[in-house]
Design a protein around this motif. Structure first.
Motif, PDB file in Angstrom:
ATOM      1  N   GLU A 185       0.823  -1.128  -0.228  1.00 19.17           N
ATOM      2  CA  GLU A 185       0.086  -0.068  -0.200  1.00 19.17           C
ATOM      3  C   GLU A 185       0.697   1.383  -0.069  1.00 19.17           C
ATOM      4  O   GLU A 185       0.529   2.154  -0.624  1.00 19.17           O
ATOM      5  CB  GLU A 185      -0.783   0.101   1.091  1.00 19.17           C
ATOM      6  CG  GLU A 185      -2.092  -0.661   0.915  1.00 19.17           C
ATOM      7  CD  GLU A 185      -3.320  -0.743   2.302  1.00 19.17           C
ATOM      8  OE1 GLU A 185      -2.653  -0.585   3.401  1.00 19.17           O
ATOM      9  OE2 GLU A 185      -4.103  -0.956   2.129  1.00 19.17           O
ATOM     10  N   ASN A 186       1.955   1.104   0.960  1.00 15.45           N
ATOM     11  CA  ASN A 186       2.667   2.421   0.967  1.00 15.45           C
ATOM     12  C   ASN A 186       3.648   2.612  -0.638  1.00 15.45           C
ATOM     13  O   ASN A 186       3.614   3.736  -1.024  1.00 15.45           O
ATOM     14  CB  ASN A 186       3.917   2.248   1.862  1.00 15.45           C
ATOM     15  CG  ASN A 186       3.347   2.372   3.255  1.00 15.45           C
ATOM     16  OD1 ASN A 186       2.348   3.029   3.507  1.00 15.45           O
ATOM     17  ND2 ASN A 186       4.036   1.710   4.322  1.00 15.45           N
ATOM     18  N   ILE A 243       0.233   0.689 -10.899  1.00 10.61           N
ATOM     19  CA  ILE A 243      -0.705   0.993  -9.849  1.00 10.61           C
ATOM     20  C   ILE A 243      -1.959   0.143  -9.890  1.00 10.61           C
ATOM     21  O   ILE A 243      -2.326  -0.318  -8.725  1.00 10.61           O
ATOM     22  CB  ILE A 243      -1.254   2.518  -9.789  1.00 10.61           C
ATOM     23  CG1 ILE A 243       0.096   3.477  -9.381  1.00 10.61           C
ATOM     24  CG2 ILE A 243      -2.283   2.803  -8.726  1.00 10.61           C
ATOM     25  CD1 ILE A 243      -0.130   4.897 -10.061  1.00 10.61           C
ATOM     26  N   ASP A 264      -2.928  -2.683  -6.811  1.00 10.94           N
ATOM     27  CA  ASP A 264      -4.126  -2.382  -6.377  1.00 10.94           C
ATOM     28  C   ASP A 264      -4.973  -4.020  -6.423  1.00 10.94           C
ATOM     29  O   ASP A 264      -5.634  -4.406  -5.487  1.00 10.94           O
ATOM     30  CB  ASP A 264      -5.177  -1.517  -6.943  1.00 10.94           C
ATOM     31  CG  ASP A 264      -6.469  -1.241  -6.252  1.00 10.94           C
ATOM     32  OD1 ASP A 264      -6.499  -1.094  -4.941  1.00 10.94           O
ATOM     33  OD2 ASP A 264      -7.437  -1.325  -7.037  1.00 10.94           O
ATOM     34  N   MET A 268       2.440   1.722  -3.483  1.00 15.91           N
ATOM     35  CA  MET A 268       1.354   1.961  -4.174  1.00 15.91           C
ATOM     36  C   MET A 268       1.039   3.674  -4.055  1.00 15.91           C
ATOM     37  O   MET A 268       0.822   4.295  -5.151  1.00 15.91           O
ATOM     38  CB  MET A 268       0.075   1.150  -4.185  1.00 15.91           C
ATOM     39  CG  MET A 268      -1.020   1.650  -5.363  1.00 15.91           C
ATOM     40  SD  MET A 268      -2.595   0.439  -4.946  1.00 15.91           S
ATOM     41  CE  MET A 268      -3.110   1.151  -3.527  1.00 15.91           C
ATOM     42  N   CYS A 269       0.858   4.178  -3.004  1.00 13.27           N
ATOM     43  CA  CYS A 269       0.562   5.324  -2.504  1.00 13.27           C
ATOM     44  C   CYS A 269       1.654   6.361  -3.360  1.00 13.27           C
ATOM     45  O   CYS A 269       1.266   7.385  -3.844  1.00 13.27           O
ATOM     46  CB  CYS A 269       0.291   5.533  -1.136  1.00 13.27           C
ATOM     47  SG  CYS A 269      -1.267   4.962  -0.620  1.00 13.27           S
ATOM     48  N   GLU A 270       2.764   5.691  -2.913  1.00 16.09           N
ATOM     49  CA  GLU A 270       4.137   6.818  -3.485  1.00 16.09           C
ATOM     50  C   GLU A 270       3.950   6.791  -5.028  1.00 16.09           C
ATOM     51  O   GLU A 270       4.401   7.837  -5.610  1.00 16.09           O
ATOM     52  CB  GLU A 270       5.471   6.014  -2.864  1.00 16.09           C
ATOM     53  CG  GLU A 270       5.571   6.205  -1.486  1.00 16.09           C
ATOM     54  CD  GLU A 270       7.016   5.444  -1.014  1.00 16.09           C
ATOM     55  OE1 GLU A 270       7.589   4.888  -1.899  1.00 16.09           O
ATOM     56  OE2 GLU A 270       6.958   5.303   0.110  1.00 16.09           O
ATOM     57  N   GLN A 306       1.180   6.470  -7.035  1.00 15.10           N
ATOM     58  CA  GLN A 306       0.271   7.388  -7.221  1.00 15.10           C
ATOM     59  C   GLN A 306       0.556   8.770  -7.032  1.00 15.10           C
ATOM     60  O   GLN A 306       0.227   9.620  -8.056  1.00 15.10           O
ATOM     61  CB  GLN A 306      -0.854   7.086  -6.497  1.00 15.10           C
ATOM     62  CG  GLN A 306      -2.172   7.688  -6.877  1.00 15.10           C
ATOM     63  CD  GLN A 306      -2.674   7.599  -8.222  1.00 15.10           C
ATOM     64  OE1 GLN A 306      -2.905   6.237  -8.483  1.00 15.10           O
ATOM     65  NE2 GLN A 306      -2.745   8.381  -9.212  1.00 15.10           N
ATOM     66  N   GLU A 307       1.324   9.123  -6.051  1.00 10.64           N
ATOM     67  CA  GLU A 307       1.593  10.606  -5.859  1.00 10.64           C
ATOM     68  C   GLU A 307       2.697  11.065  -6.768  1.00 10.64           C
ATOM     69  O   GLU A 307       2.497  12.268  -7.236  1.00 10.64           O
ATOM     70  CB  GLU A 307       2.237  10.664  -4.399  1.00 10.64           C
ATOM     71  CG  GLU A 307       2.272  11.850  -3.939  1.00 10.64           C
ATOM     72  CD  GLU A 307       3.049  12.161  -2.719  1.00 10.64           C
ATOM     73  OE1 GLU A 307       3.843  12.921  -2.229  1.00 10.64           O
ATOM     74  OE2 GLU A 307       2.736  11.151  -1.629  1.00 10.64           O
ATOM     75  N   ASP A 347       0.622  11.809  -9.904  1.00  8.78           N
ATOM     76  CA  ASP A 347      -0.047  12.853  -9.738  1.00  8.78           C
ATOM     77  C   ASP A 347       0.459  14.116  -9.948  1.00  8.78           C
ATOM     78  O   ASP A 347       0.044  15.151 -10.439  1.00  8.78           O
ATOM     79  CB  ASP A 347      -1.189  12.698  -8.421  1.00  8.78           C
ATOM     80  CG  ASP A 347      -1.915  11.753  -8.360  1.00  8.78           C
ATOM     81  OD1 ASP A 347      -2.339  11.271  -9.317  1.00  8.78           O
ATOM     82  OD2 ASP A 347      -2.502  11.354  -7.367  1.00  8.78           O
TER      83      ASP A 347
END
Length: 72
Positions: free
Chosen positions: A24-25, A54, A58, A27-29, A31-32, A35
């Motif tokens: 999850e970490n 990503i 997920d 994936m969030c990085e 995604q960030e 973005d």
């Protein structure tokens, strides 16, 4: 199920939880990072590849959640 097997199953459950948190970490990085790219680059080959990564992460998280549900 005996005590030893329950203990081992708990260890496996906790390991999956830890892996899930790590994924999850990441994936969030990712995604960030996506973005924060200029919009023109988000739709480039690199941006599309990041989007695929990503989505794959997920999907993997969903599988790990299913595994946790089965163990529980």
């Amino acid at each position: 199920m005996n005590k030893q097997r329950r203990k081992e199953l708990t260890r496996i459950y906790n390991a999956i939880e830890s892996l899930k948190d790590d994924l999850e970490n990441i994936m969030c990085e990712e995604q960030e990072s996506l973005d924060n790219m200029p919009e023109s680059l988000q739709y480039s080959e690199r941006g599309e590849q990041m989007t695929e990564y990503i989505e794959s992460m997920d999907n993997t998280l969903g599988c790990l959640n299913d595994a946790l549900d089965y163990i529980d």
